[in-house]
Design an enzyme around this catalytic site. Structure first.
Site, PDB file in Angstrom:
ATOM      1  N   CYS A  43      -4.273   7.249   3.732  1.00 22.70           N
ATOM      2  CA  CYS A  43      -3.277   6.172   3.771  1.00 22.70           C
ATOM      3  C   CYS A  43      -3.649   5.028   2.831  1.00 22.70           C
ATOM      4  CB  CYS A  43      -3.135   5.674   5.204  1.00 22.70           C
ATOM      5  SG  CYS A  43      -1.988   4.309   5.353  1.00 22.70           S
ATOM      6  N   CYS A  48       0.045   5.980   1.866  1.00 21.61           N
ATOM      7  CA  CYS A  48       1.028   4.941   2.187  1.00 21.61           C
ATOM      8  C   CYS A  48       0.891   3.669   1.343  1.00 21.61           C
ATOM      9  CB  CYS A  48       0.907   4.502   3.640  1.00 21.61           C
ATOM     10  SG  CYS A  48       0.209   5.702   4.779  1.00 21.61           S
ATOM     11  N   LYS A  51       1.193   4.044  -2.576  1.00 18.38           N
ATOM     12  CA  LYS A  51       2.569   4.517  -2.770  1.00 18.38           C
ATOM     13  C   LYS A  51       3.572   3.364  -2.654  1.00 18.38           C
ATOM     14  CE  LYS A  51       4.968   5.480   0.541  1.00 18.38           C
ATOM     15  NZ  LYS A  51       5.087   6.637   1.396  1.00 18.38           N
ATOM     16  N   TYR A 177       9.174  14.216   1.875  1.00 17.76           N
ATOM     17  CA  TYR A 177       9.357  12.789   1.619  1.00 17.76           C
ATOM     18  C   TYR A 177       8.517  12.305   0.443  1.00 17.76           C
ATOM     19  CZ  TYR A 177       5.018  11.389   4.119  1.00 17.76           C
ATOM     20  OH  TYR A 177       3.712  11.205   4.513  1.00 17.76           O
ATOM     21  N   GLU A 181       9.925  10.296  -2.817  1.00 19.56           N
ATOM     22  CA  GLU A 181       9.435   8.943  -3.107  1.00 19.56           C
ATOM     23  C   GLU A 181       8.942   8.844  -4.552  1.00 19.56           C
ATOM     24  OE1 GLU A 181       8.098   7.664   1.399  1.00 19.56           O
ATOM     25  OE2 GLU A 181       6.585   8.527   0.114  1.00 19.56           O
ATOM     26  N   HIS A 435      25.093 -12.204  10.725  1.00 19.30           N
ATOM     27  CA  HIS A 435      26.074 -12.122   9.640  1.00 19.30           C
ATOM     28  C   HIS A 435      25.690 -13.049   8.493  1.00 19.30           C
ATOM     29  CE1 HIS A 435      29.983 -11.270   7.954  1.00 19.30           C
ATOM     30  NE2 HIS A 435      30.133 -12.568   7.718  1.00 19.30           N
ATOM     31  N   GLU A 440      24.119  -5.534  10.647  1.00 20.37           N
ATOM     32  CA  GLU A 440      25.106  -5.809  11.694  1.00 20.37           C
ATOM     33  C   GLU A 440      26.050  -4.627  11.916  1.00 20.37           C
ATOM     34  OE1 GLU A 440      28.000  -8.994  10.927  1.00 20.37           O
ATOM     35  OE2 GLU A 440      27.598  -8.797   8.783  1.00 20.37           O
TER      36      GLU A 440
HETATM   37  C1  LIG Z   1       1.269  10.306  -0.935  1.00 19.18           C
HETATM   38  C2  LIG Z   1       1.262  10.056   0.544  1.00 19.18           C
HETATM   39  C3  LIG Z   1       2.065   9.061   1.067  1.00 19.18           C
HETATM   40  C4  LIG Z   1       2.073   8.819   2.426  1.00 19.18           C
HETATM   41  N1  LIG Z   1       2.882   7.824   2.906  1.00 19.18           N
HETATM   42  C5  LIG Z   1       2.899   7.558   4.226  1.00 19.18           C
HETATM   43  C6  LIG Z   1       3.709   6.493   4.732  1.00 19.18           C
HETATM   44  O1  LIG Z   1       4.421   5.821   3.983  1.00 19.18           O
HETATM   45  N2  LIG Z   1       3.671   6.236   6.056  1.00 19.18           N
HETATM   46  C7  LIG Z   1       2.890   6.970   6.922  1.00 19.18           C
HETATM   47  O2  LIG Z   1       2.870   6.678   8.119  1.00 19.18           O
HETATM   48  N3  LIG Z   1       2.115   7.989   6.469  1.00 19.18           N
HETATM   49  C8  LIG Z   1       2.112   8.293   5.151  1.00 19.18           C
HETATM   50  N4  LIG Z   1       1.306   9.301   4.680  1.00 19.18           N
HETATM   51  C9  LIG Z   1       0.526  10.116   5.651  1.00 19.18           C
HETATM   52  C10 LIG Z   1      -0.746   9.401   6.080  1.00 19.18           C
HETATM   53  O3  LIG Z   1      -1.491   9.041   4.950  1.00 19.18           O
HETATM   54  C11 LIG Z   1      -1.565  10.313   6.996  1.00 19.18           C
HETATM   55  O4  LIG Z   1      -0.752  10.739   8.068  1.00 19.18           O
HETATM   56  C12 LIG Z   1      -2.792   9.610   7.567  1.00 19.18           C
HETATM   57  O5  LIG Z   1      -3.619   9.130   6.536  1.00 19.18           O
HETATM   58  C13 LIG Z   1      -3.584  10.573   8.461  1.00 19.18           C
HETATM   59  O6  LIG Z   1      -4.764   9.959   8.917  1.00 19.18           O
HETATM   60  P1  LIG Z   1      -6.016  10.841   9.340  1.00 19.18           P
HETATM   61  O7  LIG Z   1      -6.987   9.908   9.958  1.00 19.18           O
HETATM   62  O8  LIG Z   1      -5.583  12.011  10.115  1.00 19.18           O
HETATM   63  O9  LIG Z   1      -6.590  11.435   7.991  1.00 19.18           O
HETATM   64  P2  LIG Z   1      -6.965  10.767   6.594  1.00 19.18           P
HETATM   65  O10 LIG Z   1      -6.403   9.415   6.464  1.00 19.18           O
HETATM   66  O11 LIG Z   1      -6.619  11.784   5.581  1.00 19.18           O
HETATM   67  O12 LIG Z   1      -8.540  10.590   6.676  1.00 19.18           O
HETATM   68  C14 LIG Z   1      -9.411  11.675   6.700  1.00 19.18           C
HETATM   69  C15 LIG Z   1     -10.727  11.237   6.079  1.00 19.18           C
HETATM   70  O13 LIG Z   1     -11.719  12.200   6.360  1.00 19.18           O
HETATM   71  C16 LIG Z   1     -12.582  12.305   5.238  1.00 19.18           C
HETATM   72  N5  LIG Z   1     -13.268  13.600   5.343  1.00 19.18           N
HETATM   73  C17 LIG Z   1     -12.716  14.828   5.235  1.00 19.18           C
HETATM   74  N6  LIG Z   1     -13.649  15.780   5.481  1.00 19.18           N
HETATM   75  C18 LIG Z   1     -14.810  15.112   5.745  1.00 19.18           C
HETATM   76  C19 LIG Z   1     -16.132  15.540   6.091  1.00 19.18           C
HETATM   77  N7  LIG Z   1     -16.424  16.834   6.252  1.00 19.18           N
HETATM   78  N8  LIG Z   1     -17.090  14.593   6.248  1.00 19.18           N
HETATM   79  C20 LIG Z   1     -16.795  13.270   6.098  1.00 19.18           C
HETATM   80  N9  LIG Z   1     -15.567  12.823   5.800  1.00 19.18           N
HETATM   81  C21 LIG Z   1     -14.575  13.732   5.637  1.00 19.18           C
HETATM   82  C22 LIG Z   1     -11.644  12.195   4.055  1.00 19.18           C
HETATM   83  O14 LIG Z   1     -12.338  11.802   2.887  1.00 19.18           O
HETATM   84  C23 LIG Z   1     -10.676  11.123   4.561  1.00 19.18           C
HETATM   85  O15 LIG Z   1     -11.086   9.830   4.168  1.00 19.18           O
HETATM   86  C24 LIG Z   1       1.256   9.580   3.310  1.00 19.18           C
HETATM   87  C25 LIG Z   1       0.439  10.591   2.792  1.00 19.18           C
HETATM   88  C26 LIG Z   1       0.440  10.829   1.426  1.00 19.18           C
HETATM   89  C27 LIG Z   1      -0.438  11.918   0.881  1.00 19.18           C
END
Ligand SMILES: Cc1cc2nc3c(=O)[nH]c(=O)nc-3n(C[C@H](O)[C@H](O)[C@H](O)COP(=O)(O)OP(=O)(O)OC[C@H]3O[C@@H](n4cnc5c(N)ncnc54)[C@H](O)[C@@H]3O)c2cc1C
Length: 462
Positions: A43, A48, A51, A177, A181, A435, A440
């Site tokens: 994110c 997010c 973006k 999406y 975008e 308004h 609205e």
């Molecule tokens: C281009 C794009 C735009 C998006 N826009 C939106 C939006 O506008 N609104 C919205 O709500 N969501 C949006 N999302 C989705 C959102 O980013 C994800 O749903 C959210 O980040 C998920 O969080 P998470 O904690 O599951 O995983 P992540 O945020 O992906 O975090 C996982 C972390 O784990 C780390 N990791 C992985 N494997 C290991 C390991 N073995 N050891 C240590 N670290 C590790 C990674 O480096 C990463 O930092 C978007 C996604 C993308 C790709």
């Protein structure tokens, strides 16, 4: 607990992992968090946040054009991609630091390295083994690229945020999406954009009126939308990238961005050795408290492939910490999650699409408004706004709110509260409007739309 080095080891410092670690520490747990890249995860670093900054930047071209209708003369404008990317990078570094500070202040130990699971209580990180009574997997997802000849010349959303220059011609592959975008972002910045999708209409799962409306508006902006087509092969030439399409046509562009989905990041994590059950897509299977089939191992966020959005990952992480360390068992609530597409124009919705509501609830009433926003009477822009309410006839409950138009996300966020509280159409009707606004319209729609025409045939790929 003494037999363990920590009460909790969190693998992954993204939206879900950071929240879980912080709340668990606040409940008194000894917490270690391992993040192999940058704190904040997808994110903050490649999702997010960057973006939305790019979306803001891309809107200015239309703002400059629209200004003329209001008496402004705007001089020649020039867009500097590198300046934007540098400003974006600086903001994201600030956020990385803020995440680190918040975790440290909460008492969480952070290790900047990849972690893997060794057994149900042991995690290996930086060549050391640490033992914890509970392990949380919050490793998120990763872009999926198809195996076609020349795919090495294409990029995913990850690389797009760090491109050296703005591509003059870009092909965006995908109908989700993120693809929509980026089509708006590049178009607004002045690139020629072709968006390709293998199904007959993009944004599967969204309300059909919304999908059609966005397609019409994107075409009005001269974004080249092509459905029922894929790229078969990519070749690098002296002039850029030559892509041969499945229709036999070819396109020449400077960049090809694949936004064709993301897969749970579960490979080589040690899950198989520990016996953590995955589904057919590789997502970790969890129960309603985010617990896996291995008692001491939990998982939250995109890696569980429930609803892949940041607020959901945060909510799941928080609920996990309250359940395991706060003596307050909490099931994350996945009902009525609002969502937006920061396309141009923007989409936002909460609740059921008309199609799903008809299938699930039987008889529904639909209220629809399709109009030109007041701003565009003077800007001269032909863009139209769509608003739609889906109402369960038997209960009068509003079960779906949909909008395509300026500020849709800001407007629908408030209405999501009304839906969560069970608002009826009568409640909407007795609410006065602000308004003059577009919003609205949501409280002034009185005429039921006629019953729908039969839906078009859809291909299996859609
Ligand atoms: C281009 C794009 C735009 C998006 N826009 C939106 C939006 O506008 N609104 C919205 O709500 N969501 C949006 N999302 C989705 C959102 O980013 C994800 O749903 C959210 O980040 C998920 O969080 P998470 O904690 O599951 O995983 P992540 O945020 O992906 O975090 C996982 C972390 O784990 C780390 N990791 C992985 N494997 C290991 C390991 N073995 N050891 C240590 N670290 C590790 C990674 O480096 C990463 O930092 C978007 C996604 C993308 C790709």
């Amino acid at each position: 607990m003494a037999q363990f080095d920590y009460d909790l080891v969190v693998i992954g410092g993204g939206s879900g992992g950071v929240r879980a670690a912080r709340i668990a520490a606040r409940h008194g747990a000894r917490v270690l968090l391992a993040e192999e890249k940058k704190l904040g995860g997808t994110c903050v670093n490649v999702g997010c946040v960057p973006k939305k900054l790019l979306v803001y930047a891309s809107h200015y071209s239309e703002h400059f054009e629209d200004a003329a209708g209001f008496g402004w003369t705007v001089g020649a404008s020039h867009f500097d991609w590198r300046a934007l990317i540098m400003a974006k990078n600086a903001e994201i570094e600030r956020l990385n630091d803020a995440y680190r500070r918040t975790l440290v202040e909460a008492g969480v130990e952070i290790v900047g390295a990849r972690a893997t699971l060794v057994d149900a209580h042991t995690v290996e990180v930086e060549g050391k083994r640490v033992r914890a009574s509970t392990v949380l997997i919050a490793v998120g997802g990763w872009p999926v690229m198809p195996k076609i000849p020349g795919i090495e010349h294409a990029i995913s959303s990850n690389e797009t945020f760090f491109l050296e220059r703005l591509p003059a011609r870009v092909a965006i592959v995908g109908g989700g999406y993120i693809a929509c975008e980026f089509a708006g972002i590049f178009h607004g910045m002045g690139s020629h954009v072709i968006q390709l999708y293998r199904g007959p209409l993009f944004l599967r799962g969204f309300d059909l009126d919304v999908r059609r409306h966005l397609a019409e508006e994107m075409r009005r902006k001269r974004i080249d939308l092509r459905f029922d087509v894929e790229i078969a092969r990519i070749e690098k030439t002296g002039f850029g990238l030559h892509a041969t399409l499945t229709t036999g046509d070819a396109i020449e562009v400077d960049e090809i961005l694949y936004a064709t989905g993301r897969a749970p990041h579960t490979k080589n994590l040690g899950l198989e050795a520990v016996g953590v059950a995955l589904d057919e897509k590789g997502a970790i299977r969890v129960d309603e408290y985010s617990r896996t089939n291995v008692e001491s191992v939990y998982a939250v966020g995109d890696v569980t492939d429930r609803i892949n959005l940041t607020p959901v990952a945060i909510h799941e992480g928080h609920a996990f910490a309250d359940t395991v360390f706060g003596k307050h068992p909490t099931k994350p609530d996945h009902a009525g999650v609002p969502a937006a597409v920061f396309s141009q124009p923007e989409i936002a919705c909460v609740g059921l699409s008309e199609e799903t509501a008809r299938k699930r609830l039987g008889t529904v009433d639909v209220y629809r408004a399709n109009f030109r926003a007041m701003k565009h009477t003077l800007s001269g822009r032909g863009e139209r706004t769509l608003m739609k309410l889906v109402v369960e006839r038997a209960s009068d409950r509003v079960v779906g709110v949909h909008m395509v138009g300026e500020n849709a996300a800001e407007i629908v966020q408030g209405l999501a509260v009304a839906l969560k509280a069970g608002a009826t159409k009568r409640d909407f009707d007795r609410t006065l409007g602000i308004h003059p606004t577009s919003a609205e319209e949501f409280v002034t729609m009185r005429t039921k739309a006629p019953e729908p025409a039969p839906a078009p045939e859809r291909s299996a790929a859609e």
